[in-house]
Scaffold this motif. Structure first.
Motif, PDB file in Angstrom:
ATOM      1  N   PHE A 128       0.846  -1.190   0.000  1.00 14.96           N
ATOM      2  CA  PHE A 128       0.000   0.000   0.000  1.00 14.96           C
ATOM      3  C   PHE A 128       0.888   1.249   0.000  1.00 14.96           C
ATOM      4  CE2 PHE A 128      -1.797  -3.460   2.602  1.00 14.96           C
ATOM      5  CZ  PHE A 128      -2.778  -3.887   1.713  1.00 14.96           C
ATOM      6  N   TYR A 129       0.289   2.413   0.225  1.00 17.65           N
ATOM      7  CA  TYR A 129       1.020   3.675   0.093  1.00 17.65           C
ATOM      8  C   TYR A 129       0.710   4.596   1.266  1.00 17.65           C
ATOM      9  CZ  TYR A 129       1.439   1.835  -4.621  1.00 17.65           C
ATOM     10  OH  TYR A 129       1.685   1.009  -5.694  1.00 17.65           O
ATOM     11  N   CYS A 130       1.749   5.263   1.758  1.00 18.46           N
ATOM     12  CA  CYS A 130       1.569   6.187   2.881  1.00 18.46           C
ATOM     13  C   CYS A 130       0.678   7.357   2.491  1.00 18.46           C
ATOM     14  CB  CYS A 130       2.921   6.723   3.352  1.00 18.46           C
ATOM     15  SG  CYS A 130       4.062   5.426   3.828  1.00 18.46           S
ATOM     16  N   GLY A 131       0.618   7.679   1.212  1.00 17.90           N
ATOM     17  CA  GLY A 131      -0.178   8.805   0.751  1.00 17.90           C
ATOM     18  C   GLY A 131      -1.668   8.515   0.701  1.00 17.90           C
ATOM     19  N   ASN A 132      -2.088   7.287   1.053  1.00 21.48           N
ATOM     20  CA  ASN A 132      -3.515   6.950   1.054  1.00 21.48           C
ATOM     21  C   ASN A 132      -4.202   7.598   2.250  1.00 21.48           C
ATOM     22  OD1 ASN A 132      -3.734   5.393  -1.270  1.00 21.48           O
ATOM     23  ND2 ASN A 132      -3.136   3.513  -0.239  1.00 21.48           N
ATOM     24  N   SER A 133      -4.551   8.863   2.110  1.00 19.85           N
ATOM     25  CA  SER A 133      -5.133   9.584   3.244  1.00 19.85           C
ATOM     26  C   SER A 133      -6.536  10.101   2.959  1.00 19.85           C
ATOM     27  CB  SER A 133      -4.229  10.760   3.624  1.00 19.85           C
ATOM     28  OG  SER A 133      -4.060  11.631   2.528  1.00 19.85           O
ATOM     29  N   ASP A 134      -7.064   9.825   1.766  1.00 14.24           N
ATOM     30  CA  ASP A 134      -8.414  10.296   1.472  1.00 14.24           C
ATOM     31  C   ASP A 134      -9.326   9.106   1.200  1.00 14.24           C
ATOM     32  OD1 ASP A 134      -7.565   9.453  -0.987  1.00 14.24           O
ATOM     33  OD2 ASP A 134      -7.336  11.467  -1.825  1.00 14.24           O
ATOM     34  N   SER A 135     -10.478   9.360   0.615  1.00 13.87           N
ATOM     35  CA  SER A 135     -11.461   8.296   0.426  1.00 13.87           C
ATOM     36  C   SER A 135     -11.122   7.361  -0.732  1.00 13.87           C
ATOM     37  CB  SER A 135     -12.845   8.914   0.203  1.00 13.87           C
ATOM     38  OG  SER A 135     -12.812   9.801  -0.906  1.00 13.87           O
ATOM     39  N   ASP A 136     -10.322   7.826  -1.682  1.00 17.69           N
ATOM     40  CA  ASP A 136      -9.911   6.982  -2.808  1.00 17.69           C
ATOM     41  C   ASP A 136      -8.536   6.403  -2.537  1.00 17.69           C
ATOM     42  OD1 ASP A 136     -12.219   7.394  -4.445  1.00 17.69           O
ATOM     43  OD2 ASP A 136     -11.485   9.416  -4.853  1.00 17.69           O
ATOM     44  N   ILE A 137      -8.456   5.098  -2.523  1.00 13.42           N
ATOM     45  CA  ILE A 137      -7.241   4.404  -2.095  1.00 13.42           C
ATOM     46  C   ILE A 137      -6.759   3.469  -3.195  1.00 13.42           C
ATOM     47  CG2 ILE A 137      -6.403   2.598  -0.519  1.00 13.42           C
ATOM     48  CD1 ILE A 137      -7.988   3.900   1.670  1.00 13.42           C
ATOM     49  N   LYS A 138      -5.448   3.445  -3.392  1.00 13.92           N
ATOM     50  CA  LYS A 138      -4.829   2.512  -4.337  1.00 13.92           C
ATOM     51  C   LYS A 138      -4.071   1.445  -3.552  1.00 13.92           C
ATOM     52  CE  LYS A 138      -1.007   3.572  -6.595  1.00 13.92           C
ATOM     53  NZ  LYS A 138      -0.074   4.182  -7.571  1.00 13.92           N
ATOM     54  N   ALA A 139      -4.292   0.208  -3.927  1.00  9.88           N
ATOM     55  CA  ALA A 139      -3.533  -0.906  -3.361  1.00  9.88           C
ATOM     56  C   ALA A 139      -2.904  -1.670  -4.524  1.00  9.88           C
ATOM     57  CB  ALA A 139      -4.433  -1.828  -2.545  1.00  9.88           C
ATOM     58  N   SER A 140      -1.698  -2.195  -4.327  1.00  7.26           N
ATOM     59  CA  SER A 140      -0.988  -2.892  -5.398  1.00  7.26           C
ATOM     60  C   SER A 140      -0.699  -4.329  -4.990  1.00  7.26           C
ATOM     61  CB  SER A 140       0.312  -2.160  -5.736  1.00  7.26           C
ATOM     62  OG  SER A 140       0.041  -0.847  -6.171  1.00  7.26           O
ATOM     63  N   PHE A 141      -0.655  -5.211  -5.990  1.00 11.75           N
ATOM     64  CA  PHE A 141      -0.484  -6.635  -5.733  1.00 11.75           C
ATOM     65  C   PHE A 141       0.451  -7.240  -6.778  1.00 11.75           C
ATOM     66  CE2 PHE A 141      -4.493  -5.307  -4.055  1.00 11.75           C
ATOM     67  CZ  PHE A 141      -4.626  -5.979  -2.842  1.00 11.75           C
ATOM     68  N   ILE A 142       1.482  -7.915  -6.294  1.00 13.09           N
ATOM     69  CA  ILE A 142       2.333  -8.743  -7.157  1.00 13.09           C
ATOM     70  C   ILE A 142       1.880 -10.180  -6.982  1.00 13.09           C
ATOM     71  CG2 ILE A 142       4.676  -9.605  -7.549  1.00 13.09           C
ATOM     72  CD1 ILE A 142       5.710  -6.891  -6.528  1.00 13.09           C
ATOM     73  N   ILE A 143       1.711 -10.874  -8.089  1.00 10.54           N
ATOM     74  CA  ILE A 143       1.283 -12.277  -8.044  1.00 10.54           C
ATOM     75  C   ILE A 143       2.260 -13.118  -8.836  1.00 10.54           C
ATOM     76  CG2 ILE A 143      -0.576 -13.913  -8.581  1.00 10.54           C
ATOM     77  CD1 ILE A 143      -2.531 -11.554  -8.547  1.00 10.54           C
ATOM     78  N   PHE A 144       2.710 -14.208  -8.226  1.00 15.92           N
ATOM     79  CA  PHE A 144       3.498 -15.222  -8.928  1.00 15.92           C
ATOM     80  C   PHE A 144       2.683 -16.501  -8.952  1.00 15.92           C
ATOM     81  CE2 PHE A 144       7.111 -12.652  -7.197  1.00 15.92           C
ATOM     82  CZ  PHE A 144       7.695 -12.300  -8.402  1.00 15.92           C
TER      83      PHE A 144
END
Length: 200
Positions: A128-144
């Motif tokens: 995730f990201y420290c900048g996620n401070s509002d209502s819209d949030i980005k999450a990232s996923f690496i998959i193997f």
């Protein structure tokens, strides 16, 4: 006359040296803290497991890691590297965040999970990201999975009461995944990330 000149020159030299010393101590005492070198937090984790492909070894390295115990800083390159090795070879995923000035990585080893499909385990690495401070949030996923690797950025929306839900066209975004893997991942996204605190 020579003695007087000598005393005059010696006195001037002493005064110059004294002023130099005062200037030196002034600079030492008044160097601002911002001028100090600050090193970004980083972490490297290792995991291993066995499946149809033999022994799997996973290494994840994160640079510019957000430390919730200290005020975050930015300006360092945000980077995550993940590598898996097994009997079929190795796969590596490197993500350099172009917006690293504002997006330090929040990564927790315990968030990684495994799921087995056809006797081969897929590994899911969320960050995730420290900048996620509002209502819209980005999450990232690496998959193997098996001999393939994937990187997805998933959007979520959180309400004022702290509840969150996926705000993305997952079937379209995850179309590269096999139906079984895609359905399982979507189910996990909807069940694991339902509160704002899940991203912090």
């Amino acid at each position: 006359m020579k003695i007087m000149n000598y005393q005059f020159i010696t006195g001037n030299l002493q005064r110059i040296q004294w002023h130099k010393m005062r200037l030196f101590f002034f600079l030492v005492l008044y160097i601002p803290l911002q001028a100090q070198t600050i090193l970004p937090d980083s972490v490297t984790i290792h995991k291993s497991w066995n499946d149809k492909n033999g022994k799997n070894k996973l290494t994840v390295m994160v640079n510019a890691l957000c430390n919730p115990d200290r005020p975050p800083f930015d300006g360092h390159e945000t980077k995550i590297e993940a590598k898996i090795q097994n009997g079929k070879g190795s796969q590596e995923m490197v993500y350099n965040d172009e917006d690293y000035q504002m997006e330090m990585i929040l990564f927790r080893e315990n968030d990684i999970w495994l799921e087995e499909f056809n006797k081969i385990k897929a590994v899911f690495i969320p960050f995730f990201y420290c900048g996620n401070s509002d209502s819209d949030i980005k999450a990232s996923f690496i998959i193997f999975y098996n001999t393939k690797k994937y990187l997805y950025h998933i959007n979520f929306h959180c309400t004022e009461n702290g509840t969150c839900k996926v705000n993305d066209n997952l079937n379209g975004k995850l179309k590269e995944l096999s139906p079984e893997l895609r359905n399982s991942f979507i189910k996990s996204l909807k069940s694991k990330y339902k509160k704002y605190s899940d991203f912090n």
